[in-house]
Design an enzyme around this catalytic site. Structure first.
Site, mmCIF file in Angstrom:
data_model
loop_
_atom_site.group_PDB
_atom_site.id
_atom_site.type_symbol
_atom_site.label_atom_id
_atom_site.label_comp_id
_atom_site.label_asym_id
_atom_site.label_seq_id
_atom_site.Cartn_x
_atom_site.Cartn_y
_atom_site.Cartn_z
ATOM 1 N N CYS A 21 48.491 36.796 46.121
ATOM 2 C CA CYS A 21 46.884 37.301 45.798
ATOM 3 C C CYS A 21 47.234 37.976 44.405
ATOM 4 C CB CYS A 21 46.254 38.161 46.604
ATOM 5 S SG CYS A 21 47.337 39.715 46.969
ATOM 6 N N CYS A 63 49.625 40.671 52.708
ATOM 7 C CA CYS A 63 49.277 41.823 52.417
ATOM 8 C C CYS A 63 50.338 43.262 52.890
ATOM 9 C CB CYS A 63 47.654 42.397 52.625
ATOM 10 S SG CYS A 63 46.626 41.005 52.566
HETATM 11 FE FE1 FES Z 1 46.009 41.112 47.980
HETATM 12 FE FE2 FES Z 1 45.719 42.068 50.495
HETATM 13 S S1 FES Z 1 44.592 40.285 49.200
HETATM 14 S S2 FES Z 1 46.931 42.820 49.140
#
Ligand code: FES
Length: 211
Positions: free
Chosen positions: A36, A107
């Protein structure tokens, strides 16, 4: 509002424990998630005699799951011997939070990797690494993936800021595609040195800017 999160996740997200920075930490890390692009930093103070984590703090630029996991792993790790803290897994962290939605597994992986990298940083700086692999250009490039490019929030390798990496007899020379007087040049240089210098067989690190 209905959310996919447990009450515990929400509670840690709203009141995260151990948030912030430790000045002069014994170990620190900054990890970015390839999934992400979010970033987490972990700072630790270690009692040199007992090798226990005396203090730990984290800063997260990630989502609610990442903040909640950062909070729980700092609680789990505080006071533990580093050997034990190293074994804390993302699964354990997620279980301690009552579960995370599967799509959010990365995450918690990010937060746990941040903790492991901070411990490894401590070990390298204190000559505690047992399996000493010789440093290669590949190892250096891997390390550079943990140096952030503040212009984008991604690392300096992915954003092609690193033009060249040379290694000869323990001397590392890194060329960065940025002018020397750029506002982020000195921060990037410092970060590169911090990530490379602790390697056991590296004697010197020089950073050159193009232009
Ligand atoms: Fe990036 Fe959770 S979406 S750390």
């Amino acid at each position: 509002m209905k959310t996919p999160y447990t009450e515990k996740v929400i509670e840690h997200f709203k009141n995260p424990r151990n948030v912030g920075k430790i000045e002069n930490p014994d170990g620190k890390s900054t990890e970015g998630s390839p999934a992400c692009g979010d970033i987490v930093s972990v700072y630790i103070k270690v009692d040199d005699e007992t090798k226990r984590i005396a203090d730990i703090k984290f800063e997260s630029y990630g989502c609610a799951s990442n903040i909640a996991t950062g909070s729980i792993i700092t609680e789990l790790a505080k006071g533990k011997p580093i050997e034990e803290a190293k074994t804390i897994s993302w699964k354990q962290a997620s279980e301690a939070l009552g579960g995370l939605p599967p799509v959010k597994a990365h995450c918690s992986v990010l937060a746990v990797e941040g903790l492991r990298a901070a411990i490894r940083d401590y070990e390298e700086r204190h000559g505690l690494i047992k399996e000493r692999e010789p440093t290669t250009v590949d190892v250096l490039r891997k390390r550079l993936k943990h140096v952030m490019n503040p212009l984008t929030g991604l690392d300096v390798v992915r954003t092609e800021l690193i033009k060249n990496v040379e290694l000869k007899d323990g001397t590392v020379h890194i060329t960065v595609d940025l002018s020397e007087d750029h506002q982020f040049a000195s921060a990037i240089k410092e970060d590169i040195k911090e990530k490379i210098e602790p390697l056991w067989d590296v004697k010197e690190v020089t950073v050159e800017f193009l232009g």
